[in-house]
Scaffold this motif. Structure first.
Motif, PDB file in Angstrom:
ATOM      1  N   VAL A   1     -18.599  12.929  24.034  1.00 19.69           N
ATOM      2  CA  VAL A   1     -17.668  13.243  24.211  1.00 19.69           C
ATOM      3  C   VAL A   1     -16.402  12.304  23.967  1.00 19.69           C
ATOM      4  CG1 VAL A   1     -16.225  14.812  26.178  1.00 19.69           C
ATOM      5  CG2 VAL A   1     -18.813  15.280  24.939  1.00 19.69           C
TER       6      VAL A   1
ATOM      7  N   ILE B   1     -15.415  10.375  20.753  1.00 24.74           N
ATOM      8  CA  ILE B   1     -15.097  11.689  20.119  1.00 24.74           C
ATOM      9  C   ILE B   1     -13.171  11.742  20.760  1.00 24.74           C
ATOM     10  CG2 ILE B   1     -15.016  13.905  19.310  1.00 24.74           C
ATOM     11  CD1 ILE B   1     -17.774  14.180  19.654  1.00 24.74           C
ATOM     12  N   ALA B   2     -12.849  11.815  21.599  1.00 23.73           N
ATOM     13  CA  ALA B   2     -11.753  12.255  22.447  1.00 23.73           C
ATOM     14  C   ALA B   2     -10.676  10.832  22.148  1.00 23.73           C
ATOM     15  CB  ALA B   2     -11.772  12.153  23.595  1.00 23.73           C
TER      16      ALA B   2
ATOM     17  N   THR C   1     -10.058  11.168  18.181  1.00 22.96           N
ATOM     18  CA  THR C   1      -9.290  12.193  17.955  1.00 22.96           C
ATOM     19  C   THR C   1      -7.993  11.937  18.260  1.00 22.96           C
ATOM     20  OG1 THR C   1     -10.192  13.965  19.318  1.00 22.96           O
ATOM     21  CG2 THR C   1     -11.095  13.507  17.129  1.00 22.96           C
TER      22      THR C   1
ATOM     23  N   ARG D   1      -7.777  13.080  20.953  1.00 21.51           N
ATOM     24  CA  ARG D   1      -7.845  14.194  21.903  1.00 21.51           C
ATOM     25  C   ARG D   1      -7.800  14.252  23.505  1.00 21.51           C
ATOM     26  NH1 ARG D   1      -4.884  15.347  18.389  1.00 21.51           N
ATOM     27  NH2 ARG D   1      -4.101  17.421  17.157  1.00 21.51           N
TER      28      ARG D   1
ATOM     29  N   ARG E   1     -10.689  14.754  27.097  1.00 20.69           N
ATOM     30  CA  ARG E   1     -12.272  15.219  26.811  1.00 20.69           C
ATOM     31  C   ARG E   1     -12.466  16.389  27.150  1.00 20.69           C
ATOM     32  NH1 ARG E   1     -15.874  11.507  28.790  1.00 20.69           N
ATOM     33  NH2 ARG E   1     -16.592  13.279  30.136  1.00 20.69           N
TER      34      ARG E   1
ATOM     35  N   ASN F   1     -10.707  19.354  25.661  1.00 22.56           N
ATOM     36  CA  ASN F   1     -10.426  19.383  24.515  1.00 22.56           C
ATOM     37  C   ASN F   1     -11.685  19.702  24.116  1.00 22.56           C
ATOM     38  OD1 ASN F   1      -7.788  19.432  21.842  1.00 22.56           O
ATOM     39  ND2 ASN F   1      -9.598  20.821  22.031  1.00 22.56           N
ATOM     40  N   VAL F   2     -12.347  18.279  23.461  1.00 25.01           N
ATOM     41  CA  VAL F   2     -13.149  18.144  22.948  1.00 25.01           C
ATOM     42  C   VAL F   2     -14.988  19.270  23.496  1.00 25.01           C
ATOM     43  CG1 VAL F   2     -15.070  16.628  22.503  1.00 25.01           C
ATOM     44  CG2 VAL F   2     -12.748  16.018  22.153  1.00 25.01           C
ATOM     45  N   SER F   3     -14.891  19.309  24.815  1.00 29.56           N
ATOM     46  CA  SER F   3     -15.848  19.825  25.724  1.00 29.56           C
ATOM     47  C   SER F   3     -15.416  21.336  24.964  1.00 29.56           C
ATOM     48  CB  SER F   3     -15.996  19.472  26.968  1.00 29.56           C
ATOM     49  OG  SER F   3     -15.625  18.682  27.320  1.00 29.56           O
TER      50      SER F   3
ATOM     51  N   TRP G   1     -13.860  22.039  22.352  1.00 27.27           N
ATOM     52  CA  TRP G   1     -14.841  22.633  20.912  1.00 27.27           C
ATOM     53  C   TRP G   1     -16.343  22.753  20.778  1.00 27.27           C
ATOM     54  CZ3 TRP G   1     -12.358  17.327  18.347  1.00 27.27           C
ATOM     55  CH2 TRP G   1     -10.384  17.811  18.783  1.00 27.27           C
TER      56      TRP G   1
ATOM     57  N   VAL H   1     -19.210  14.917  12.350  1.00 26.76           N
ATOM     58  CA  VAL H   1     -17.846  15.660  13.678  1.00 26.76           C
ATOM     59  C   VAL H   1     -17.136  15.299  12.753  1.00 26.76           C
ATOM     60  CG1 VAL H   1     -17.050  15.188  15.938  1.00 26.76           C
ATOM     61  CG2 VAL H   1     -19.334  15.395  16.193  1.00 26.76           C
TER      62      VAL H   1
ATOM     63  N   LEU I   1     -14.125  18.432  12.216  1.00 25.47           N
ATOM     64  CA  LEU I   1     -13.010  18.337  12.462  1.00 25.47           C
ATOM     65  C   LEU I   1     -12.263  18.219  10.983  1.00 25.47           C
ATOM     66  CD1 LEU I   1     -12.800  14.619  14.119  1.00 25.47           C
ATOM     67  CD2 LEU I   1     -12.544  17.093  15.501  1.00 25.47           C
TER      68      LEU I   1
END
Length: 243
Positions: A79, A82-83, A86, A88, A90, A92-94, A96, A126, A130
């Motif tokens: 997570v 990815i955050a 992007t 963004r 954490r 927000n990623v969670s 998604w 991922v 996206l």
């Protein structure tokens, strides 16, 4: 289609300034280190990831022949990663991942596994997901099936090189007296058979000193005998070294 590929490699690393410069200058490839292993990242235009891999190997080994491609790096992300990629949060990623946001889009990819207590995903999958949000990086990466195919092909390639090396050693052990001089690549030195095996495995190229054999058989006959024994005439060159 532009593919970004990251391989686990050996034979050259970030401490080898010559290899680092040559790969960057001529192949636009980067040698780096991560999680204790040597990695090479390169971008290639190709129709698919398998073709991209073949093109990458040919181009890189043209400039650094000793480079060995072991397997693709999985580029696993959690997570936090990815955050970060992007830009963004954490949270927000969670969202998604759980499906709380962007209802109606394709489900978030299934995790590749668990590290400690945290789930991890293939960044390639991922990144593809996206694209629905316009947050991908516009680079293609191997699919899960392509990763398996590429790793298998790399494994077969290395096994084939080792087999040719073993055949070369068997021939050299029977045709060349122990302690004779070998010219391997551009380095003229005395080498043990085990070192010659390692050189051939890493570079796929070996040059024998057959000066002592010239009295026994013509060079052409010796070369033909070696080719028949190894079935590797394109990879092995047999030459005389001036004494």
């Amino acid at each position: 289609m532009e593919y970004e590929l990251t391989f686990v490699v050996t034979g050259a690393d970030v401490d080898d300034d010559g290899a680092v410069w040559s790969l960057m200058e001529h192949a636009d490839a980067t040698l780096h280190r991560g999680a204790g292993v040597d990695l090479l990242t390169i971008s290639v235009d190709a129709d698919n990831a398998v073709d991209a891999t073949q093109m990458a190997i040919v181009e890189c080994k043209r400039h650094v022949p000793e480079l060995v491609f072991l397997r693709l790096d999985r580029d696993l992300v959690g997570v936090s990663e990815i955050a970060q990629r992007t830009k963004r949060s954490r949270q927000n990623v969670s969202q998604w991942i759980s499906g709380e946001r962007h209802v109606g889009l394709a489900p978030f990819p299934a995790p590749e596994g668990v590290v400690g207590r945290a789930r991890v995903w293939l960044w390639g999958e991922v990144n593809t997901w996206l694209a629905q949000l316009g947050l991908n990086d516009d680079l293609s990466r191997p699919t899960r099936d392509e990763i398996l195919e590429i790793d298998y092909l790399l494994s077969v390639l290395e096994k084939s090189k080792r087999l040719r090396a073993e055949r070369a050693l068997l021939w050299s052990a029977t045709r060349v007296r122990r302690g004779k001089s070998f010219n391997v690549g551009l380095l003229n030195t005395r080498k043990s058979l085990s070192r010659i095996h390692a050189d051939f495995t890493n570079t796929g190229h070996i040059v024998f000193d057959i000066h002592s054999l010239s009295r026994v058989a013509p060079k052409r006959a010796v070369s033909e005998e070696f080719d028949a024994a190894t079935s590797a005439s394109s990879a092995v060159e047999l030459t005389e070294v001036e004494q």
